[in-house]
Motif scaffolding. Structure first.
Motif, PDB file in Angstrom:
ATOM      1  N   GLN A   1       0.878  -1.233  -0.013  1.00 33.13           N
ATOM      2  CA  GLN A   1       0.052   0.210   0.052  1.00 33.13           C
ATOM      3  C   GLN A   1       0.905   1.239   0.180  1.00 33.13           C
ATOM      4  N   ILE A   2       1.836   1.252   0.734  1.00 34.52           N
ATOM      5  CA  ILE A   2       2.745   2.523   0.799  1.00 34.52           C
ATOM      6  C   ILE A   2       3.860   2.603  -0.391  1.00 34.52           C
ATOM      7  N   ALA A   3       4.030   1.432  -0.889  1.00 35.97           N
ATOM      8  CA  ALA A   3       4.711   1.574  -2.099  1.00 35.97           C
ATOM      9  C   ALA A   3       4.281   1.945  -3.111  1.00 35.97           C
ATOM     10  N   LEU A   4       2.786   1.657  -3.197  1.00 34.16           N
ATOM     11  CA  LEU A   4       1.835   2.130  -4.282  1.00 34.16           C
ATOM     12  C   LEU A   4       1.610   3.627  -4.175  1.00 34.16           C
ATOM     13  N   LEU A   5       1.562   4.170  -2.831  1.00 33.08           N
ATOM     14  CA  LEU A   5       1.573   5.667  -2.643  1.00 33.08           C
ATOM     15  C   LEU A   5       2.806   6.399  -3.147  1.00 33.08           C
ATOM     16  N   TYR A   6       3.879   5.747  -2.837  1.00 33.66           N
ATOM     17  CA  TYR A   6       5.213   6.451  -3.419  1.00 33.66           C
ATOM     18  C   TYR A   6       5.225   6.527  -4.794  1.00 33.66           C
ATOM     19  N   SER A   7       4.747   5.349  -5.308  1.00 36.70           N
ATOM     20  CA  SER A   7       5.034   5.131  -7.076  1.00 36.70           C
ATOM     21  C   SER A   7       3.856   6.158  -7.704  1.00 36.70           C
ATOM     22  N   ILE A   8       2.653   6.501  -7.042  1.00 30.25           N
ATOM     23  CA  ILE A   8       1.726   7.254  -7.478  1.00 30.25           C
ATOM     24  C   ILE A   8       2.387   8.668  -7.213  1.00 30.25           C
TER      25      ILE A   8
ATOM     26  N   ILE B   1      12.630   7.129  -3.709  1.00 35.77           N
ATOM     27  CA  ILE B   1      11.543   6.180  -3.242  1.00 35.77           C
ATOM     28  C   ILE B   1      11.878   4.584  -3.029  1.00 35.77           C
ATOM     29  N   ILE B   2      13.043   4.420  -3.611  1.00 31.31           N
ATOM     30  CA  ILE B   2      13.747   2.980  -3.395  1.00 31.31           C
ATOM     31  C   ILE B   2      14.294   3.041  -1.955  1.00 31.31           C
ATOM     32  N   PRO B   3      14.864   3.711  -1.441  1.00 32.69           N
ATOM     33  CA  PRO B   3      15.607   3.668  -0.382  1.00 32.69           C
ATOM     34  C   PRO B   3      14.449   3.844   0.810  1.00 32.69           C
ATOM     35  N   LEU B   4      13.325   4.840   0.579  1.00 24.69           N
ATOM     36  CA  LEU B   4      12.226   4.965   1.192  1.00 24.69           C
ATOM     37  C   LEU B   4      11.369   3.615   1.510  1.00 24.69           C
ATOM     38  N   ILE B   5      11.441   2.923   0.408  1.00 22.66           N
ATOM     39  CA  ILE B   5      10.759   1.323   0.546  1.00 22.66           C
ATOM     40  C   ILE B   5      11.328   0.528   1.307  1.00 22.66           C
ATOM     41  N   PHE B   6      12.715   0.623   1.245  1.00 18.01           N
ATOM     42  CA  PHE B   6      13.598  -0.445   2.175  1.00 18.01           C
ATOM     43  C   PHE B   6      13.343   0.140   3.415  1.00 18.01           C
ATOM     44  N   ASN B   7      13.429   1.638   3.833  1.00 19.97           N
ATOM     45  CA  ASN B   7      13.156   2.141   4.974  1.00 19.97           C
ATOM     46  C   ASN B   7      11.934   1.723   5.917  1.00 19.97           C
ATOM     47  N   LEU B   8      11.032   1.229   5.012  1.00 23.30           N
ATOM     48  CA  LEU B   8       9.622   0.824   5.686  1.00 23.30           C
ATOM     49  C   LEU B   8       9.834  -0.480   6.304  1.00 23.30           C
TER      50      LEU B   8
ATOM     51  N   PHE C   1       9.842  11.593 -20.139  1.00 22.42           N
ATOM     52  CA  PHE C   1       9.054  11.071 -20.373  1.00 22.42           C
ATOM     53  C   PHE C   1       8.884   9.468 -20.359  1.00 22.42           C
ATOM     54  N   ILE C   2       9.959   8.851 -20.521  1.00 20.12           N
ATOM     55  CA  ILE C   2      10.144   7.464 -20.224  1.00 20.12           C
ATOM     56  C   ILE C   2       9.671   7.003 -18.808  1.00 20.12           C
ATOM     57  N   LEU C   3      10.349   7.856 -17.868  1.00 11.89           N
ATOM     58  CA  LEU C   3      10.359   7.847 -16.674  1.00 11.89           C
ATOM     59  C   LEU C   3       9.022   7.697 -16.151  1.00 11.89           C
ATOM     60  N   ASN C   4       8.072   8.792 -16.461  1.00  6.71           N
ATOM     61  CA  ASN C   4       7.105   8.807 -16.300  1.00  6.71           C
ATOM     62  C   ASN C   4       6.062   8.016 -16.832  1.00  6.71           C
ATOM     63  N   ILE C   5       6.107   7.429 -17.813  1.00  6.94           N
ATOM     64  CA  ILE C   5       5.474   6.213 -18.461  1.00  6.94           C
ATOM     65  C   ILE C   5       5.869   4.806 -17.451  1.00  6.94           C
ATOM     66  N   PHE C   6       6.940   4.735 -17.118  1.00  9.51           N
ATOM     67  CA  PHE C   6       7.505   3.571 -16.346  1.00  9.51           C
ATOM     68  C   PHE C   6       6.936   3.628 -15.026  1.00  9.51           C
ATOM     69  N   LEU C   7       6.822   4.892 -14.312  1.00  9.43           N
ATOM     70  CA  LEU C   7       6.027   5.055 -12.913  1.00  9.43           C
ATOM     71  C   LEU C   7       4.498   4.754 -13.302  1.00  9.43           C
ATOM     72  N   PHE C   8       3.962   5.248 -14.114  1.00  5.24           N
ATOM     73  CA  PHE C   8       2.616   4.957 -14.349  1.00  5.24           C
ATOM     74  C   PHE C   8       2.395   3.322 -14.589  1.00  5.24           C
ATOM     75  N   ILE C   9       3.153   2.529 -15.221  1.00  3.92           N
ATOM     76  CA  ILE C   9       3.050   1.279 -15.156  1.00  3.92           C
ATOM     77  C   ILE C   9       3.150   0.666 -13.970  1.00  3.92           C
ATOM     78  N   CYS C  10       4.194   1.061 -13.260  1.00  3.37           N
ATOM     79  CA  CYS C  10       4.503   0.329 -11.827  1.00  3.37           C
ATOM     80  C   CYS C  10       3.405   0.591 -11.026  1.00  3.37           C
ATOM     81  N   SER C  11       2.906   2.063 -11.088  1.00  2.00           N
ATOM     82  CA  SER C  11       1.684   2.295 -10.223  1.00  2.00           C
ATOM     83  C   SER C  11       0.330   1.340 -10.480  1.00  2.00           C
ATOM     84  N   ILE C  12       0.138   0.906 -11.859  1.00  2.00           N
ATOM     85  CA  ILE C  12      -0.931   0.074 -12.090  1.00  2.00           C
ATOM     86  C   ILE C  12      -0.472  -1.154 -11.707  1.00  2.00           C
ATOM     87  N   VAL C  13       0.672  -2.001 -11.715  1.00  2.00           N
ATOM     88  CA  VAL C  13       1.056  -3.144 -11.315  1.00  2.00           C
ATOM     89  C   VAL C  13       0.940  -3.311  -9.891  1.00  2.00           C
TER      90      VAL C  13
END
Length: 229
Positions: A81-88, A204-211, A104-116
């Protein structure tokens, strides 16, 4: 006693070899062998004694330093849930970066990650069974703290290297030949600023590990959590 050794090897199969693990394996095997000797000395058949000794220990998770028993599915659900929040949040932040290709590439990548991640969260959250929520497992908090530390170090190194590399690409010749740095307009300035800021999204990567350590302690099996059931 090969049967006992094979049993001990199997219950340690999820752990990498280390001094602590090897010492613990030796101790567990010695205890099982002693148990078999005691049982046979009291008249029990040897094969039956081995079977009983093996049945007395099927897991050593509680013996490993740093292992904490937690409600694993609750832990996973909040983690996702928190990883989803970070990705959004990261996806929204990178919308202005659409003016450059990398953005543009990063934005699309993050959008796909958020969906997954969102789909994964919905699937886990749809499981309302009491037994599913109460499922318990061991997780090593020492490993979580170690992973957290490594993640932050790697992120800082990445930011430093990326910043130096970008500076060398953008202004290397100016610095080398002592020429003044010229930014011709707001568009170029925006592209330059975005180029420097985009890597910061990776925080967001180290923040996720921080959780992990926080959630491990939050969902540790104990009297407080038992009362919440």
């Amino acid at each position: 006693m090969n049967s006992l050794k094979n049993h001990v090897d199997s219950i340690f199969s999820n752990y990498k070899s280390s001094k602590q693990i090897n010492e613990l394996k030796y101790e567990v095997l010695s205890n099982l062998e002693a148990k078999v000797d005691d049982l046979t000395a009291n008249g029990m058949d040897h094969s039956e004694a081995i079977k009983k000794a093996k049945g007395s220990i099927n897991s050593i998770d509680y013996l490993i330093d740093g292992n904490i028993k937690i409600y694993i599915n609750k832990y996973n659900l909040e983690y996702i849930q928190i990883a989803l929040l970070y990705s959004i949040i990261a996806w929204i932040i990178t919308i202005p970066a659409l003016i450059i290709r990398v953005g543009f590439i990063l934005n699309i990548f993050l959008f796909i990650c958020s969906i997954v991640i969102g789909i994964k969260y919905c699937l886990l959250n749809s499981k309302k069974e009491s037994d599913y929520r109460k499922c318990k497992s061991f997780i090593n908090i020492q490993s979580a703290f170690k992973a957290k530390k490594i993640a932050w170090i790697m992120w800082l190194l990445f930011i430093v290297v990326y910043t130096l590399f970008t500076t060398a690409i953008q202004f290397g010749s100016n610095i080398w030949f002592s020429r003044p740095i010229s930014i011709t307009g707001p568009y170029q300035f925006a592209k330059l600023a975005i180029g420097y800021c985009i890597p910061l999204i990776s925080i967001i990567i180290p923040l996720i590990f921080n959780l992990a350590p926080k959630l491990i302690l939050k969902y540790e099996v104990g009297e407080d959590n038992e009362n919440e059931e």
